[in-house]
Design a protein around this motif. Structure first.
Motif, mmCIF file in Angstrom:
data_model
loop_
_atom_site.group_PDB
_atom_site.id
_atom_site.type_symbol
_atom_site.label_atom_id
_atom_site.label_comp_id
_atom_site.label_asym_id
_atom_site.label_seq_id
_atom_site.Cartn_x
_atom_site.Cartn_y
_atom_site.Cartn_z
ATOM 1 N N TRP A 1 0.804 -1.297 0.062
ATOM 2 C CA TRP A 1 -0.171 -0.156 0.278
ATOM 3 C C TRP A 1 0.783 1.306 0.075
ATOM 4 O O TRP A 1 0.334 2.112 -0.646
ATOM 5 C CB TRP A 1 -0.967 -0.030 1.167
ATOM 6 C CG TRP A 1 -2.212 0.936 0.921
ATOM 7 C CD1 TRP A 1 -2.351 2.108 1.547
ATOM 8 C CD2 TRP A 1 -3.034 0.843 -0.037
ATOM 9 N NE1 TRP A 1 -3.488 2.820 1.161
ATOM 10 C CE2 TRP A 1 -4.039 1.936 0.274
ATOM 11 C CE3 TRP A 1 -3.590 -0.016 -1.102
ATOM 12 C CZ2 TRP A 1 -5.133 2.167 -0.681
ATOM 13 C CZ3 TRP A 1 -4.510 0.259 -1.919
ATOM 14 C CH2 TRP A 1 -5.273 1.280 -1.757
ATOM 15 N N VAL B 1 -4.518 9.393 -1.964
ATOM 16 C CA VAL B 1 -4.425 7.962 -1.542
ATOM 17 C C VAL B 1 -4.779 7.942 0.068
ATOM 18 O O VAL B 1 -3.801 8.469 0.720
ATOM 19 C CB VAL B 1 -3.033 7.150 -1.838
ATOM 20 C CG1 VAL B 1 -3.329 5.578 -1.221
ATOM 21 C CG2 VAL B 1 -2.931 7.107 -3.273
ATOM 22 N N ASN C 1 -7.619 3.376 2.513
ATOM 23 C CA ASN C 1 -8.378 2.427 2.015
ATOM 24 C C ASN C 1 -8.943 2.710 0.580
ATOM 25 O O ASN C 1 -9.872 1.684 0.122
ATOM 26 C CB ASN C 1 -9.701 2.211 2.820
ATOM 27 C CG ASN C 1 -9.730 1.662 4.289
ATOM 28 O OD1 ASN C 1 -9.095 0.662 4.572
ATOM 29 N ND2 ASN C 1 -9.587 2.583 5.257
ATOM 30 N N THR C 2 -8.620 3.765 0.025
ATOM 31 C CA THR C 2 -9.048 4.192 -1.226
ATOM 32 C C THR C 2 -8.060 5.011 -1.980
ATOM 33 O O THR C 2 -6.909 5.518 -1.263
ATOM 34 C CB THR C 2 -10.491 5.260 -1.153
ATOM 35 O OG1 THR C 2 -9.820 6.183 -0.349
ATOM 36 C CG2 THR C 2 -11.513 4.494 -0.406
ATOM 37 N N ARG D 1 -9.512 -0.183 -1.823
ATOM 38 C CA ARG D 1 -8.272 -0.798 -1.490
ATOM 39 C C ARG D 1 -8.589 -2.233 -1.829
ATOM 40 O O ARG D 1 -7.759 -2.803 -2.362
ATOM 41 C CB ARG D 1 -7.666 -0.377 -0.419
ATOM 42 C CG ARG D 1 -6.566 -1.284 -0.015
ATOM 43 C CD ARG D 1 -6.233 -0.764 1.611
ATOM 44 N NE ARG D 1 -4.728 -1.718 1.699
ATOM 45 C CZ ARG D 1 -4.043 -1.197 2.906
ATOM 46 N NH1 ARG D 1 -4.502 -0.170 3.744
ATOM 47 N NH2 ARG D 1 -3.095 -1.910 3.403
ATOM 48 N N GLU E 1 -6.698 -4.981 -3.971
ATOM 49 C CA GLU E 1 -5.852 -6.184 -3.212
ATOM 50 C C GLU E 1 -6.432 -7.284 -3.716
ATOM 51 O O GLU E 1 -5.471 -8.484 -3.804
ATOM 52 C CB GLU E 1 -5.962 -5.767 -1.690
ATOM 53 C CG GLU E 1 -4.935 -5.152 -1.075
ATOM 54 C CD GLU E 1 -5.172 -5.063 0.596
ATOM 55 O OE1 GLU E 1 -4.357 -4.434 1.055
ATOM 56 O OE2 GLU E 1 -6.366 -5.234 0.895
#
Lengths: 462, 307, 240
Positions: free
Chosen positions: B219, B243, B246-247, B263, B267
């Protein structure tokens, strides 16, 4: 600590009667849980099986130690050997220095008590946190553990409230949940900032080099997961031959100790963190510690005690232990297993007093998951103590005299008459033996006529 | 200390000199298999204080998860958990997350235990106050020995058996839960856990390998894309605006439209790719992963070399 | 069937009437009871204290006194255990005496056990109708010899109500030498027994020493607890 059992027990009952209440409550609870848990399985067959596996292991201990060493090393674990506490302390000191350790978290380990690890670390300027809740309580109270499984069972809720209020600033009437939460806050911080985690070892599987640890809180998992260095202190007798042996040993340990099906958390550790893993210790050390165990192994009458898996069931079953808790014994290991192990690990002379901290009720033998013949071994220590004259000349004189009297029936019958003639004397507090009895029971009250007399006067003619 | 080693071994050998070796005993007694392993597991785990659940399909499990996970605000999720069983929650490091989510290697009926591998991360199994563990129903065995033997060849560096919520009675013999480890252990058995559900919004399909590999999506590398301008496969330029945990928010230069990429979706795609799935382009992405701005998501992952 | 009665030193001096009741009971069942006059003590006090030479001396004496009888019956659980379970071990490596010890062990029975297992008596009469009884299981007789249901069954068959007692199989704290070496702990153990004792008419046991310990301490504490030896109750069951 220096005081013998007899004086310590007397003092404890007089000055801390609340300990008796706490310990009785806790051990009867453990004991009832164990009884139920044994009843749910074929415990007798498991006990036979486990006892045989351990006897096998002990009969080939050198082979299994070498195998375990080889497998552990192959797993990337550094293996050390310590003959005694001084050795172990030296190894630990070196590791502290080598890994630049400032803070240590510890999982519960009776061996670390034997080795006095905490005082060593303090001397080295390392901050130490006991992380098992019970161990943390007694660390705050600056006391040693009083029970193998429940180190703080001698403390009541109120004792712990007062202790935490003083040391952690919790409310005087805090609930057990609030107290646990306070400990958790302190220890969570410690886990995440410690450099080294020190654990014991419930088992080491020789064929795979796997260290096995059992617990209910999760503190041992954290101790062995969070810091960058993990050190395990393992008694040389703690091995199991095979992975498959764990199925029974893990269940038997849990059922014997607390009546659970399995400890809540069981860790099977086969080495340090691997390159593709996101967390875990970078290095792992196992220290095999003898500290008297090989002497116990050489003792034909005592060696089976090395089968012990430290479940505490014998303590919970022991009515003598229940009256005082573990501190009265003045040793790391208390209760029946403590009486048997301590003189062998440390000094046979300790049996002179410890050997008699037992009413020979044999309840311990009924529950031991690995069938250690504890009462027989306690008797053997008594025999050795008596042979070495540890009971003093008066005691020997009394028993020899008694033996002489009872092997001559006329003397025996004569002394029966004396008992009645001098009945008044039996409440005399100054008389040895009799005075001790009278203090709790009053004078002896012999039947008006002995049975011998009744037989002759009445029954023989019917 | 090799001297100590020699002396200890010598003393032991000496002690054993006069003794006959005791034979190892045969197989020990085992509990009766009086019901199927999953049934017995649920019974025994429940007795241990586990919140044990069973689902007959990943869809059912995912539906339950969507509702159940709503009470949490963050999670630390094992890379071994397939995308469809990951809660739609912001990811946090284990020390901060409210929920830890694991994928068990196996479960044991006799003891009501799940077996967890260190390869998914030890901390996420221990630090969050609630621990959700997914188990494939087919991986529940009757006896502990069976599970341990299956792992004997290649055990993880730390294999953990969790059998209930963390607890202690060290304070006045009063049971307290959640002392150091999770105070709640939720174990969900799922039939066909690794088969991607057909009907979820993402239309995910295809097989993953049995042990779902970690997503492998770094990430932090995604974060470093913030402010960069990238191009889709067809050459359409877009800017990575922001960023978050989670997004990823992007803006398409030509239309000024912005899209939010989750995210989780990225993933999931990365995980599938690591598991061997080939995602050739946006349409493939749409088919295999999710219909969520596939052109841009694919381009980001391509940029990172994650597909 | 000739039965030798081994009164044991403790019952001889402190439970003489109960011992006499045991003889009366056996005779009422048409058993010929003899009383070898040379008998004294089984040796248990010395054995438990670790003075095994003294214990051996007493055990040898006992072996000689009871040689040749079909059965040896004792009104004492713990002395029965000494003869049956412990004495042979005193002669390990001394084959003739070990064999003799085993031989005696095989012929030796605790009273209630003898009634149930050898004489097949399960019902002595109903002389204990309505009596509320607490039964103390002596440690050795119950754990080492497994004698638990025999005394309780006979009491129940005679109409006694055995009142549940959570500590009924817990050690009373006597333990022979223990009761004089560690007085406060021994008494604390008796306290636990007494403090958990339910409301009963009588506290009984196959072991006189335990009854002396609990009864004596109860009296010292000023508790009103009536203590009677099992042999007396069994005779009362038949005769009462």
């Amino acid at each position: 600590m220096a005081k013998g059992y007899k004086a310590a027990a007397r003092e404890m009952l007089a000055s801390q009667p609340e300990v008796r209440a706490s310990v009785t409550k806790a051990t009867l609870h453990f004991h009832a849980n164990r009884e139920r848990a044994y009843g749910e399985v074929d415990a007798e067959s498991w006990r036979d099986w486990a006892a045989t596996v351990k006897r096998h292991l002990l009969s080939r201990l050198d082979h299994y130690l070498l195998l375990a060493e080889e497998k552990l090393s192959g797993n990337g674990v550094e293996v050390h050997w310590a003959e005694n506490a001084a050795d172990a302390q030296q190894i630990l000191s070196r590791l502290v220095k080598r890994h630049d350790v400032k803070k240590v978290v510890k999982g519960k380990s009776m061996l670390s008590e034997e080795l006095e690890v905490n005082s060593l670390l303090q001397r080295l300027g390392v901050e130490v946190f006991e992380t098992d809740l019970g161990e943390y309580i007694i660390q705050l109270a600056e006391e040693p553990p009083s029970h193998i499984v429940g180190p703080a069972i001698h403390k009541s809720l109120d004792d712990i409230r007062a202790l935490f209020a003083k040391r952690l600033g919790t409310a005087r009437d805090a609930s057990p949940e609030e107290l646990a939460a306070a400990a958790r806050r302190v220890l969570r911080e410690a886990f995440l900032s410690a450099d080294m985690g020190i654990s014991g070892g419930n088992f080491v599987v020789a064929e795979s080099g796997t260290l096995v640890l059992v617990e209910n809180e999760g503190n041992i998992r954290l101790t062995t997961s969070a810091p960058r260095v993990h050190v395990a202190l393992v008694g040389i007798e703690k091995l199991l031959p095979r992975t498959r042996d764990l199925e029974v040993f893990l269940q038997l340990l849990a059922r014997a100790a607390t009546g659970q099906k399995l400890g809540i958390f069981t860790s099977l550790i086969s080495g340090p963190r691997r390159p593709d893993e996101s967390d875990g210790p970078e290095v792992m050390h196992v220290i095999f510690v003898d500290n008297g165990r090989s002497s116990v192994l050489a003792d034909d009458e005592m060696q089976e005690a090395l089968s012990c898996i430290r479940c505490g069931a014998c303590l919970n079953a022991c009515p003598v232990y229940r009256q005082t808790g573990g501190h009265a014994y003045g040793q790391v290991y208390s209760g029946p297993i403590g009486i048997v192990l301590t003189p062998g690990l440390k000094d046979p002379a300790l049996a002179a007093e410890l050997g008699y901290a037992c009413s020979l009720c044999t309840a311990c033998a009924d529950v031991c998951p690995v069938r250690i013949p504890l009462p027989k071994q306690i008797l053997a220590w008594r025999r050795r103590a008596a042979e070495s004259g540890a009971g003093g000349p008066l005691e020997k004189w009394l028993f020899d005299g008694y033996a002489n009297i009872v092997s001559k029936p006329r003397f025996y019958r004569m002394s029966a008459k004396m008992l009645r003639a001098f009945k008044g004397l039996t409440s005399a507090p100054w008389l040895p033996v009799i005075g001790a009895w009278a203090s709790g029971h009053g004078g002896l009250e012999p039947s008006p006529k002995s049975f011998h007399q009744i037989w002759e006067e009445e029954l023989a003619n019917e | 200390m090799s001297d100590a080693r020699q002396r200890i071994l010598r003393r032991i050998a000496h002690a054993l000199e006069r003794r006959w070796p005791v034979e190892l005993p045969g197989d020990p007694w085992r509990q009766a298999e009086d019901a199927a392993a999953p049934t017995r597991f649920v019974q025994n785990a429940t007795q241990n204080g586990v919140e044990a659940l069973s689902f007959d399909s990943p869809q059912a499990a995912a539906r339950w998860l969507a509702e159940w996970a709503a009470e949490f605000s963050s999670a630390a999720v094992s890379p071994h958990v397939p995308p469809w069983l990951q809660p739609q929650l912001p990811q946090r490091p284990p020390a901060e997350a409210e929920l830890g989510v694991s994928r068990a290697l196996a479960a044991v009926a006799d003891t009501g235990s799940v077996l967890l591998s260190s390869s998914e991360g030890r901390r996420l199994q221990l630090l969050p106050p609630v621990h959700l563990v997914w188990v494939d129903e087919a991986e529940v065995v009757q006896h502990l020995g069976e599970a341990l033997e299956a792992l004997q060849e290649n055990p993880p560096s730390a294999l953990a058996l969790h059998s209930g919520p963390s607890k202690s009675a060290d304070i006045g013999q009063i049971m307290v839960q959640g002392v150091h480890g999770p105070g709640r252990l939720v174990v969900a058995l799922v039939r066909g856990l690794d088969a991607a559900p057909k009907a979820t919004r993402g239309k995910a399909r295809g097989k993953t390998t049995r042990a779902t590999p970690s997503s492998g999506l770094d990430w932090n590398a995604v974060r470093r894309l913030q402010g960069r301008t990238l191009a889709t496969k067809t050459g359409k330029a877009f800017e990575v605006l922001r960023v978050t945990d989670n997004t990823v928010v992007i803006r398409v230069g030509s239309s000024e439209k912005s899209y939010t990429l989750r995210r989780k979706t990225l993933e999931k795609a990365a995980a599938l790719a690591r598991g061997g799935a080939v995602i050739q382009g946006p349409s493939d992405f749409k088919k295999k992963v999710a219909d969520e701005a596939p052109a841009y998501a694919w381009a980001i992952l391509r940029e990172l070399g994650a597909i | 069937m000739r039965v030798a009665f081994f009164v044991t030193c403790l019952a001889d001096q402190f439970f003489a009437e109960a011992a006499a009741d045991a003889v009366r009971l056996l005779r009422s069942l048409d058993i010929e009871v003899v009383f070898p006059r040379g008998q004294t003590c089984c040796g248990q006090p010395a054995y438990n204290a670790g003075h095994w030479d003294a214990a051996r001396k007493m055990a040898l004496h006992t072996q000689q006194v009871f040689e040749g009888y079909d059965y040896v019956v004792l009104p004492s659980g713990s002395c029965t255990t000494m003869v049956r379970a412990y004495t042979p071990g005193l002669f390990a490596g001394d084959k003739p005496h070990y064999t003799a010890a085993l031989d005696l062990a095989e012929r030796t029975y605790e009273l209630s056990e003898f009634l149930v297992k050898v004489l097949n008596v399960e019902d002595l009469g109903d002389g204990l109708r309505g009596l509320k009884v607490a039964y103390h299981h002596g440690c050795h007789v119950s754990r080492e010899l497994g004698i638990k249901s025999e005394p309780v069954g006979l009491l129940e068959a005679a109409g006694a109500e055995i009142v549940p007692w959570q500590a009924d199989n817990e050690c009373c704290g006597f333990g022979g030498v223990f009761s004089v070496k560690n007085v406060p702990v021994s008494l604390a153990m008796a306290d636990h027994k007494l403090d958990t004792l339910p409301e009963v008419d009588v506290l009984t046991s196959a072991d006189g020493a335990c009854l002396m310990h609990m009864g004596g301490h109860a009296k010292k504490r000023g508790l009103d607890i009536k203590v009677r030896h099992l042999a007396s109750l069994l005779w009362e069951a038949r005769n009462g």
